[in-house]
Design an enzyme around this catalytic site. Structure first.
Site, PDB file in Angstrom:
ATOM      1  N   GLY A 141      -0.656  -5.639   5.851  1.00 33.15           N
ATOM      2  CA  GLY A 141      -0.067  -4.423   5.307  1.00 33.15           C
ATOM      3  C   GLY A 141       0.847  -3.730   6.283  1.00 33.15           C
ATOM      4  N   ARG A 142       0.320  -2.702   6.940  1.00 32.78           N
ATOM      5  CA  ARG A 142       1.136  -1.833   7.789  1.00 32.78           C
ATOM      6  C   ARG A 142       1.935  -2.525   8.898  1.00 32.78           C
ATOM      7  NH1 ARG A 142      -3.869   2.285   7.794  1.00 32.78           N
ATOM      8  NH2 ARG A 142      -4.814   0.265   7.320  1.00 32.78           N
ATOM      9  N   THR A 184     -13.801  -5.397   5.008  1.00 31.24           N
ATOM     10  CA  THR A 184     -13.565  -5.486   6.449  1.00 31.24           C
ATOM     11  C   THR A 184     -13.685  -4.143   7.153  1.00 31.24           C
ATOM     12  OG1 THR A 184     -11.177  -5.337   6.067  1.00 31.24           O
ATOM     13  CG2 THR A 184     -12.124  -7.540   6.302  1.00 31.24           C
ATOM     14  N   HIS A 219     -15.679  -4.590 -10.747  1.00 33.10           N
ATOM     15  CA  HIS A 219     -17.131  -4.576 -10.528  1.00 33.10           C
ATOM     16  C   HIS A 219     -17.740  -3.741 -11.647  1.00 33.10           C
ATOM     17  CE1 HIS A 219     -20.644  -3.982  -7.430  1.00 33.10           C
ATOM     18  NE2 HIS A 219     -21.055  -4.382  -8.621  1.00 33.10           N
ATOM     19  N   ASP A 220     -18.262  -4.427 -12.659  1.00 34.19           N
ATOM     20  CA  ASP A 220     -18.797  -3.724 -13.824  1.00 34.19           C
ATOM     21  C   ASP A 220     -19.674  -4.711 -14.590  1.00 34.19           C
ATOM     22  OD1 ASP A 220     -19.069  -1.847 -16.029  1.00 34.19           O
ATOM     23  OD2 ASP A 220     -17.176  -0.964 -15.373  1.00 34.19           O
ATOM     24  N   PRO A 256     -20.646  -7.627 -17.196  1.00 32.98           N
ATOM     25  CA  PRO A 256     -19.866  -8.846 -17.435  1.00 32.98           C
ATOM     26  C   PRO A 256     -18.805  -8.732 -18.529  1.00 32.98           C
ATOM     27  CG  PRO A 256     -22.149  -9.423 -17.043  1.00 32.98           C
ATOM     28  CD  PRO A 256     -22.100  -7.925 -17.113  1.00 32.98           C
ATOM     29  N   ASN A 257     -19.128  -8.121 -19.660  1.00 30.47           N
ATOM     30  CA  ASN A 257     -18.144  -8.037 -20.746  1.00 30.47           C
ATOM     31  C   ASN A 257     -16.913  -7.245 -20.330  1.00 30.47           C
ATOM     32  OD1 ASN A 257     -19.635  -9.565 -22.522  1.00 30.47           O
ATOM     33  ND2 ASN A 257     -20.514  -7.816 -23.622  1.00 30.47           N
ATOM     34  N   ASP A 261       0.844  -1.198   0.000  1.00 28.77           N
ATOM     35  CA  ASP A 261       0.000   0.000   0.000  1.00 28.77           C
ATOM     36  C   ASP A 261       0.882   1.252   0.000  1.00 28.77           C
ATOM     37  OD1 ASP A 261      -2.302  -1.533  -0.016  1.00 28.77           O
ATOM     38  OD2 ASP A 261      -2.382  -1.657   2.167  1.00 28.77           O
ATOM     39  N   LYS A 269       0.552  -8.109  -2.576  1.00 27.29           N
ATOM     40  CA  LYS A 269      -0.703  -7.587  -3.131  1.00 27.29           C
ATOM     41  C   LYS A 269      -0.475  -6.185  -3.679  1.00 27.29           C
ATOM     42  CE  LYS A 269      -4.048  -5.962  -0.425  1.00 27.29           C
ATOM     43  NZ  LYS A 269      -4.422  -4.627  -0.981  1.00 27.29           N
ATOM     44  N   ASP A 284      -5.154  -6.725  -6.695  1.00 28.42           N
ATOM     45  CA  ASP A 284      -6.343  -6.399  -5.908  1.00 28.42           C
ATOM     46  C   ASP A 284      -7.021  -5.152  -6.476  1.00 28.42           C
ATOM     47  OD1 ASP A 284      -8.221  -6.086  -3.861  1.00 28.42           O
ATOM     48  OD2 ASP A 284      -6.792  -5.091  -2.529  1.00 28.42           O
ATOM     49  N   LEU A 285      -7.729  -5.324  -7.592  1.00 28.03           N
ATOM     50  CA  LEU A 285      -8.418  -4.195  -8.216  1.00 28.03           C
ATOM     51  C   LEU A 285      -9.933  -4.279  -8.053  1.00 28.03           C
ATOM     52  CD1 LEU A 285      -6.301  -3.709 -11.476  1.00 28.03           C
ATOM     53  CD2 LEU A 285      -6.021  -2.661  -9.225  1.00 28.03           C
ATOM     54  N   LYS A 286     -10.420  -5.357  -7.482  1.00 23.06           N
ATOM     55  CA  LYS A 286     -11.843  -5.494  -7.129  1.00 23.06           C
ATOM     56  C   LYS A 286     -12.753  -5.096  -8.288  1.00 23.06           C
ATOM     57  CE  LYS A 286     -11.056  -4.593  -2.177  1.00 23.06           C
ATOM     58  NZ  LYS A 286      -9.627  -4.203  -2.234  1.00 23.06           N
TER      59      LYS A 286
END
Length: 231
Positions: free
Chosen positions: A209-210, A119, A63-64, A66-67, A10, A32, A59-61
């Site tokens: 991470g930290r 989280t 969400h859009d 399907p194509n 990060d 990551k 880790d780009l998550k």
């Protein structure tokens, strides 16, 4: 070696991330790369880290529609990453199409996992976005959807791994952020668990991470976490 620790890079500059990578062994951990570092440094940096021998969790998550998501995961696979994630709340069709696209890569395809409930969220946060339920209930609902889409696993809080492991079986990966030892500040994570407890509850991989990246000795901090997970 399973290498259960995934170090979250990060950082906002390539120099800072590379400085950390010089202090840890790719044979002992994975890393990551999230939105901040990816936006700052681009796909070429991901490729560089892969070339350095690190297994990269991108880790780009996604969400859009399907194509769009299926095309994005294919471009991520081109970078040689080890694992990719998307949001389970994008729906069954989105997840299925992404998985089907990656299957065309063959046996060397990246793992594909789904984010359930971040989280940083608790019940009142879910209520505010129209979900009048406990985080655990929503996590299970989305994990079931990811299983139906035949994804490799989910991202979840380590406080939820025990019941998820019971519900999903042993072949479904549980990747857990929010890992903190008693001496670590929780930061913006609100559903946190210690490394030993997380592994005992059924986590496969722990994102840290930290507590490692901001430690005076990241190498020693990594070793401490490895020791905690193997005890």
């Amino acid at each position: 070696m399973k290498k259960p620790i995934i170090i979250a890079l990060d950082f906002d500059t390539e120099q800072a991330a590379l400085s950390l990578l010089e202090q840890v062994d790719p044979g002992l951990c994975r890393v990551k790369i999230g939105k901040e570092l990816f936006t700052a440094c681009g796909p070429q940096f991901v490729h560089r880290v892969v070339k350095e021998g690190f297994d990269v969790f991108l880790d780009l998550k996604f969400h859009d529609i399907p194509n769009t998501v299926s095309a994005a995961v294919m471009r991520a696979a081109d970078l040689g990453v080890w694992m990719i994630n998307l949001h389970a709340s994008g729906g069954l069709g989105m997840m299925e199409q992404a998985r089907q696209s990656l299957e065309r890569v063959g046996e060397e395809r990246p793992l594909l996992i789904a984010v359930t409930v971040l989280t940083s969220l608790v019940k009142q946060d879910l209520v505010a976005i129209g979900l009048n339920c406990e985080p655990q209930d929503q996590v299970l609902r989305l994990a079931d959807l990811a299983r139906k889409a035949r994804l490799d696993g989910v991202v979840c809080s380590a406080t939820e791994t025990a019941f998820l492991r019971h519900e999903t079986g042993q072949d479904f990966l549980l990747v857990t952020p929010g890992i903190r030892r008693p001496e670590d500040a929780s930061g913006d994570q609100r559903r946190v668990t210690g490394p030993a407890e997380a592994m005992a509850n059924g986590s496969d991989f722990l994102v840290v991470g930290r507590p490692i990246t901001r430690a005076s000795s990241p190498r020693q901090a990594l070793q401490d976490f490895i020791t905690a997970t193997s005890g």
